[in-house]
Motif scaffolding. Structure first.
Motif, short mmCIF file in Angstrom:
data_model
loop_
_atom_site.label_atom_id
_atom_site.label_comp_id
_atom_site.label_asym_id
_atom_site.label_seq_id
_atom_site.Cartn_x
_atom_site.Cartn_y
_atom_site.Cartn_z
N THR A 1 0.85 -1.21 0.00
CA THR A 1 0.00 0.00 0.00
C THR A 1 0.88 1.25 0.00
O THR A 1 0.59 2.22 -0.70
CB THR A 1 -0.94 -0.01 1.23
OG1 THR A 1 -1.65 -1.24 1.25
CG2 THR A 1 -1.89 1.16 1.20
N ARG A 2 1.94 1.23 0.80
CA ARG A 2 2.86 2.37 0.87
C ARG A 2 3.44 2.67 -0.50
O ARG A 2 3.54 3.83 -0.91
CB ARG A 2 3.98 2.10 1.87
CG ARG A 2 4.91 3.29 2.03
CD ARG A 2 6.04 3.07 3.01
NE ARG A 2 5.61 2.36 4.19
CZ ARG A 2 6.29 1.33 4.71
NH1 ARG A 2 7.40 0.91 4.16
NH2 ARG A 2 5.84 0.74 5.78
N ARG A 3 3.82 1.63 -1.23
CA ARG A 3 4.39 1.82 -2.58
C ARG A 3 3.39 2.55 -3.46
O ARG A 3 3.76 3.47 -4.19
CB ARG A 3 4.75 0.47 -3.21
CG ARG A 3 6.07 -0.07 -2.74
CD ARG A 3 6.52 -1.34 -3.45
NE ARG A 3 6.08 -1.51 -4.81
CZ ARG A 3 5.25 -2.48 -5.22
NH1 ARG A 3 4.76 -3.35 -4.38
NH2 ARG A 3 4.93 -2.56 -6.49
N TRP A 4 2.14 2.14 -3.44
CA TRP A 4 1.15 2.75 -4.32
C TRP A 4 0.79 4.17 -3.89
O TRP A 4 0.54 5.03 -4.73
CB TRP A 4 -0.08 1.86 -4.46
CG TRP A 4 0.29 0.64 -5.26
CD1 TRP A 4 0.43 -0.63 -4.80
CD2 TRP A 4 0.67 0.63 -6.63
NE1 TRP A 4 0.85 -1.46 -5.82
CE2 TRP A 4 1.01 -0.71 -6.96
CE3 TRP A 4 0.76 1.58 -7.62
CZ2 TRP A 4 1.43 -1.10 -8.22
CZ3 TRP A 4 1.17 1.19 -8.90
CH2 TRP A 4 1.50 -0.13 -9.18
N VAL A 5 0.80 4.43 -2.60
CA VAL A 5 0.57 5.80 -2.12
C VAL A 5 1.73 6.70 -2.56
O VAL A 5 1.51 7.83 -3.02
CB VAL A 5 0.39 5.84 -0.58
CG1 VAL A 5 0.44 7.26 -0.04
CG2 VAL A 5 -0.91 5.17 -0.20
N GLU A 6 2.96 6.21 -2.43
CA GLU A 6 4.12 6.99 -2.86
C GLU A 6 4.09 7.21 -4.38
O GLU A 6 4.40 8.30 -4.86
CB GLU A 6 5.42 6.30 -2.44
CG GLU A 6 5.66 6.39 -0.95
CD GLU A 6 6.94 5.70 -0.50
OE1 GLU A 6 7.70 5.21 -1.36
OE2 GLU A 6 7.17 5.65 0.72
N ALA A 7 3.72 6.19 -5.13
CA ALA A 7 3.62 6.34 -6.59
C ALA A 7 2.57 7.38 -6.94
O ALA A 7 2.78 8.23 -7.82
CB ALA A 7 3.29 4.98 -7.24
N ILE B 1 11.46 10.45 -12.14
CA ILE B 1 11.06 9.32 -13.01
C ILE B 1 11.75 8.05 -12.54
O ILE B 1 11.13 6.99 -12.43
CB ILE B 1 11.37 9.63 -14.49
CG1 ILE B 1 10.46 10.76 -14.98
CG2 ILE B 1 11.24 8.38 -15.35
CD1 ILE B 1 10.87 11.33 -16.33
N SER B 2 13.04 8.16 -12.23
CA SER B 2 13.79 7.00 -11.74
C SER B 2 13.19 6.48 -10.44
O SER B 2 12.99 5.26 -10.28
CB SER B 2 15.27 7.38 -11.53
OG SER B 2 15.97 6.32 -10.92
N ILE C 1 9.71 2.49 -7.49
CA ILE C 1 8.52 2.16 -6.68
C ILE C 1 7.62 1.20 -7.45
O ILE C 1 7.21 0.17 -6.93
CB ILE C 1 7.75 3.45 -6.31
CG1 ILE C 1 8.56 4.29 -5.33
CG2 ILE C 1 6.39 3.11 -5.72
CD1 ILE C 1 8.03 5.69 -5.13
N VAL C 2 7.31 1.54 -8.69
CA VAL C 2 6.38 0.73 -9.49
C VAL C 2 6.95 -0.65 -9.76
O VAL C 2 6.23 -1.65 -9.72
CB VAL C 2 6.03 1.47 -10.80
CG1 VAL C 2 5.25 0.58 -11.75
CG2 VAL C 2 5.23 2.73 -10.50
N LEU C 3 8.25 -0.73 -10.04
CA LEU C 3 8.89 -2.01 -10.33
C LEU C 3 9.33 -2.74 -9.07
O LEU C 3 9.95 -3.80 -9.16
CB LEU C 3 10.08 -1.80 -11.27
CG LEU C 3 9.75 -1.18 -12.63
CD1 LEU C 3 11.02 -0.86 -13.39
CD2 LEU C 3 8.83 -2.10 -13.42
N ASN C 4 9.05 -2.13 -7.89
CA ASN C 4 9.40 -2.70 -6.60
C ASN C 4 10.90 -2.99 -6.49
O ASN C 4 11.31 -4.08 -6.10
CB ASN C 4 8.59 -3.97 -6.32
CG ASN C 4 8.60 -4.32 -4.85
OD1 ASN C 4 8.88 -3.48 -4.00
ND2 ASN C 4 8.28 -5.57 -4.55
N ARG C 5 11.69 -1.98 -6.80
CA ARG C 5 13.15 -2.11 -6.70
C ARG C 5 13.64 -1.24 -5.57
O ARG C 5 13.15 -0.13 -5.37
CB ARG C 5 13.81 -1.64 -8.00
CG ARG C 5 13.38 -2.45 -9.17
CD ARG C 5 14.55 -2.72 -10.06
NE ARG C 5 14.14 -3.55 -11.17
CZ ARG C 5 14.50 -3.35 -12.40
NH1 ARG C 5 15.29 -2.35 -12.70
NH2 ARG C 5 14.11 -4.16 -13.35
#
Length: 166
Positions: free
Chosen positions: A84-90, A149-150, A155-159
């Motif tokens: 969820t944190r990843r998607w909020v940050e994205a 962008i990086s 975040i989107v690619l979970n790296r």
């Protein structure tokens, strides 16, 4: 691949620009020595150090973002699950960061071009051109945008943060 290139560019710019701090510190020390030891203050040191500091400050935005050194409000996201944190940050990048960075970049470019066309200089005993600093703002905004962008892709690619080969 694109993440590594962007990270490497901002890492390199950050390392090169960090040397500017040594330059403006040396100028300040020189000016203080001239002013107090020899009673012969420089006419140019204040304006030059002010512009160098401005250059230093704006050019390190992409580098700071790469190293997660910008101010963040983690009060909300720290309690969220990692996914969820990843998607909020994205979403934060899409809603807030990218529009801000785009406006910063385009307006800075227009600001710099207007300054260049007018031959704008500082107000002081030594009139230094202002447009190089304003052009640096546009370059810094572009570096900040591509670093965003990086970070968004990470975040989107979970790296995790990707190391840069120095």
């Amino acid at each position: 691949m694109i993440i590594r290139i962007i990270d490497r560019v901002n890492e390199t710019v950050g390392r090169i620009v960090s040397v500017v701090a040594l330059i403006f510190a040396a100028i300040i020390i020189y000016d203080v020595f001239m002013r107090y030891a020899l009673s012969d203050p420089t006419r140019w040191a204040f304006d030059v150090t002010k512009q160098l500091y401005g250059f230093y400050f704006v050019m390190l935005g992409g580098y700071a973002l790469r190293h997660q050194s910008h101010v963040r409000v983690d009060l909300v996201t720290e309690t969220l699950k990692p996914g969820t944190r990843r998607w909020v940050e994205a979403a934060g990048y899409v809603i807030f960061f990218f529009p801000f960075a785009w406006v910063f970049m385009t307006r800075s470019y227009e600001f710099a071009m207007r300054s260049y066309a007018q031959g704008e200089t500082t107000y002081g005993s030594v009139q230094l051109p202002v447009y190089p600093l304003k052009m640096a703002m546009a370059v810094a905004a572009a570096l900040l945008l591509v670093q965003g962008i990086s970070e968004f892709l990470k975040i989107v690619l979970n790296r995790q943060e990707m190391p840069v080969d120095a």
